[in-house]
Write an enzyme that holds these catalytic residues in place. Structure first.
Site, PDB file in Angstrom:
ATOM      1  N   GLY A   1       0.805  -1.219   0.000  1.00  0.00           N
ATOM      2  CA  GLY A   1       0.000   0.000   0.000  1.00  0.00           C
ATOM      3  C   GLY A   1       0.835   1.264   0.000  1.00  0.00           C
ATOM      4  O   GLY A   1       0.491   2.234   0.675  1.00  0.00           O
TER       5      GLY A   1
ATOM      6  N   ARG B   1       0.752   5.805  -1.989  1.00  0.00           N
ATOM      7  CA  ARG B   1       0.419   7.122  -1.433  1.00  0.00           C
ATOM      8  C   ARG B   1       0.381   7.027   0.090  1.00  0.00           C
ATOM      9  O   ARG B   1       0.558   5.962   0.668  1.00  0.00           O
ATOM     10  CB  ARG B   1      -0.928   7.613  -1.970  1.00  0.00           C
ATOM     11  CG  ARG B   1      -2.098   6.685  -1.664  1.00  0.00           C
ATOM     12  CD  ARG B   1      -3.426   7.255  -2.142  1.00  0.00           C
ATOM     13  NE  ARG B   1      -3.509   7.267  -3.592  1.00  0.00           N
ATOM     14  CZ  ARG B   1      -4.054   6.297  -4.326  1.00  0.00           C
ATOM     15  NH1 ARG B   1      -4.579   5.229  -3.716  1.00  0.00           N
ATOM     16  NH2 ARG B   1      -4.099   6.360  -5.625  1.00  0.00           N
TER      17      ARG B   1
ATOM     18  N   GLY C   1       2.381   4.807   3.692  1.00  0.00           N
ATOM     19  CA  GLY C   1       3.283   3.854   3.062  1.00  0.00           C
ATOM     20  C   GLY C   1       4.298   4.537   2.172  1.00  0.00           C
ATOM     21  O   GLY C   1       5.495   4.212   2.201  1.00  0.00           O
TER      22      GLY C   1
ATOM     23  N   LYS D   1      -2.093  -1.762  -5.426  1.00  0.00           N
ATOM     24  CA  LYS D   1      -3.021  -2.039  -6.517  1.00  0.00           C
ATOM     25  C   LYS D   1      -3.064  -0.931  -7.563  1.00  0.00           C
ATOM     26  O   LYS D   1      -3.470  -1.161  -8.701  1.00  0.00           O
ATOM     27  CB  LYS D   1      -4.435  -2.222  -5.958  1.00  0.00           C
ATOM     28  CG  LYS D   1      -4.651  -3.509  -5.197  1.00  0.00           C
ATOM     29  CD  LYS D   1      -6.055  -3.547  -4.586  1.00  0.00           C
ATOM     30  CE  LYS D   1      -7.125  -3.472  -5.653  1.00  0.00           C
ATOM     31  NZ  LYS D   1      -8.488  -3.515  -5.088  1.00  0.00           N
TER      32      LYS D   1
ATOM     33  N   ASP E   1      -2.562  -7.135  -5.378  1.00  0.00           N
ATOM     34  CA  ASP E   1      -3.726  -7.175  -4.496  1.00  0.00           C
ATOM     35  C   ASP E   1      -3.358  -8.172  -3.408  1.00  0.00           C
ATOM     36  O   ASP E   1      -3.217  -9.374  -3.685  1.00  0.00           O
ATOM     37  CB  ASP E   1      -4.964  -7.620  -5.266  1.00  0.00           C
ATOM     38  CG  ASP E   1      -6.221  -7.671  -4.404  1.00  0.00           C
ATOM     39  OD1 ASP E   1      -6.094  -7.670  -3.158  1.00  0.00           O
ATOM     40  OD2 ASP E   1      -7.329  -7.723  -4.966  1.00  0.00           O
TER      41      ASP E   1
ATOM     42  N   TYR F   1     -14.227  -3.325  11.780  1.00  0.00           N
ATOM     43  CA  TYR F   1     -12.939  -2.671  11.551  1.00  0.00           C
ATOM     44  C   TYR F   1     -11.963  -2.998  12.675  1.00  0.00           C
ATOM     45  O   TYR F   1     -10.788  -3.298  12.418  1.00  0.00           O
ATOM     46  CB  TYR F   1     -13.144  -1.162  11.448  1.00  0.00           C
ATOM     47  CG  TYR F   1     -11.846  -0.379  11.320  1.00  0.00           C
ATOM     48  CD1 TYR F   1     -11.011  -0.563  10.225  1.00  0.00           C
ATOM     49  CD2 TYR F   1     -11.465   0.534  12.292  1.00  0.00           C
ATOM     50  CE1 TYR F   1      -9.817   0.148  10.103  1.00  0.00           C
ATOM     51  CE2 TYR F   1     -10.280   1.254  12.180  1.00  0.00           C
ATOM     52  CZ  TYR F   1      -9.460   1.054  11.080  1.00  0.00           C
ATOM     53  OH  TYR F   1      -8.289   1.756  10.974  1.00  0.00           O
TER      54      TYR F   1
END
Length: 428
Positions: A16, A19, A22, A41, A73, A167
């Protein structure tokens, strides 16, 4: 934090990293001359989010690192294995893994479709486990092996579960990977830790969700605070630091780093992130809030306390009913625990205009119009969202982060309203 060169020549696999946090970690390590594998991705530009694996790779190389962008992914075992193989072919091994990729939905049980539940758990918990497993054979060969999960400290306080169980489960899955693997891999000299932010971090995703809200940016820190904290952790000699749940500003305070450099606005009231008890909204027991008692006895030098206010008839309008319920349920306990004055600016509907709740002055007050005392926090929203907040259908933190609620002033005091809202729900 000044770069030391400690990561020079090491290969860091970051999920990830096209942006946000990361990418910030990737750029920090790149300044040392590290080899960076960006596993994400985003191969094609997103219509609302800047950055792809290729634009991030160029930034990494411009910063002094070598980069391999991989379309991955992390739910796909084959894609993960292919990226790991490509990294080893290009750089000769993998020394560090940063499990940063994550999915979020701050929804309660009734409003979290199984598709969303599966997405969060497949990316957060399963993805972290899968990428760690595939990198493990190469980490074992490294003399500077680290796994760093961007996940919170494990905390069984029900407060952090009640509003977004799905979450929380998924993020705690990442944290349990850190806890278990730290112990499991001690004999292999692999350090495994978790890192979490104290405050909200303003990234491109948050910018999109909030519509570029100036308030959201002003009350957040820059991603570089997480990058600098990660850099310190990853620069340590494994396994001298392992099995720890670390908080970004605590890591940097220990290194005597000035934290103000990470704020967009000097001396701002920063929005707290989740899962840290010292960030928890002040808890006001509902039985104390609902109990309609006389004010506590005053000292001999003060005037005698007033009798409780007579209850007014319940009004028709839903906004008026909220302030009616507050007015008729004020108590010394509520005022003593809150100590704040709130102004609500409602933008549309029959209740458009300013309203207030004074939980600081005297025996308190609420109603239409601006408060007579100094305002601690001003909350701006539509009438529909105001009603949803006090009915428990919309949570203050998620409303703020998605731009449905704008807050100016003291954000921490504004967030104290959540318990008040919960206590009022049965009275509306």
């Amino acid at each position: 934090m000044i770069n030391t060169g400690k990561l020079s020549g090491l290969t860091i696999f970051i999920t990830g990293a096209s942006r946000g946090i990361g990418k910030a970690i990737a750029l920090k390590a790149a300044k040392d001359g590290a080899n960076i594998v960006i596993a994400a991705k985003t191969a094609e530009p997103h219509p609302k989010l800047p950055g792809t694996i290729y634009s991030a790779a160029k930034e990494v190389e411009d910063a002094g690192g070598n980069c391999l962008p991989c379309i991955v992914d992390i739910r796909d075992e084959h894609a993960v294995q292919s990226a790991v193989n490509a990294a080893v072919d290009k750089f000769g091994g993998i020394d560090i893994l940063v499990n940063n990729a994550s999915a979020i939905s701050l929804t309660d049980t009734a409003n979290t479709p199984l598709k969303k539940y599966d997405l969060m758990n497949q990316i957060n918990a399963r993805g972290t486990y899968l990428v760690s497993q595939k990198c493990l054979p190469y980490l074992k060969k490294s003399n500077h092996a680290h796994i760093l999960n961007i996940s919170p400290p494990l905390n069984l306080n029900p407060f952090w579960f009640k509003n977004h169980v799905a979450y929380t489960i998924s993020k705690y899955g990442m944290s349990m990977c850190a806890l278990g693997m730290a112990e499991e891999f001690k004999g292999d000299n692999i350090a495994v830790n978790a890192l979490w932010p104290r405050t909200a971090i303003y990234t491109a995703a948050i910018e999109m969700l909030t519509g570029g809200s100036a308030d959201a940016k002003a009350t957040s820190r820059k991603p570089e605070i997480m990058a600098d904290a990660a850099y310190y952790i990853l620069s340590s000699n494994p396994p001298s630091l392992t099995g720890q749940f670390l908080i970004d500003d605590e890591v940097l305070k220990a290194q005597h780093i000035d934290l103000e450099q990470y704020s967009y606005v000097p001396n701002a009231n920063l929005a707290p992130d989740f899962f840290l008890d010292d960030n928890q909204i002040s808890d006001i027991p509902s039985h104390q809030f609902m109990q309609h008692t006389k004010p506590a006895a005053a000292s001999q030098t003060k005037a005698a306390p007033a009798e409780p206010k007579a209850a007014k008839p319940k009004p028709e309008g839903p906004v008026e009913q909220v302030f009616w319920a507050i007015e008729n349920n004020l108590s010394p306990e509520l005022i003593g625990k809150t100590q704040a004055v709130f102004q609500f600016d409602i933008k549309d509907g029959a209740a458009e205009g300013s309203w207030h709740i004074d939980l600081k002055t005297g025996s308190g007050s609420s109603g239409r119009g601006k408060p007579s005392s100094t305002v601690d926090a001003t909350l701006t929203m539509t009438e529909k969202n105001f009603i949803a907040l006090f009915e428990g259908k919309l949570k203050p933190t998620s409303a703020f982060m998605t731009g449905k609620l704008k807050i100016s002033g003291n954000l921490q005091k504004a967030m104290k309203l959540e318990k008040l809202m919960g206590a009022l729900k049965s009275k509306l």
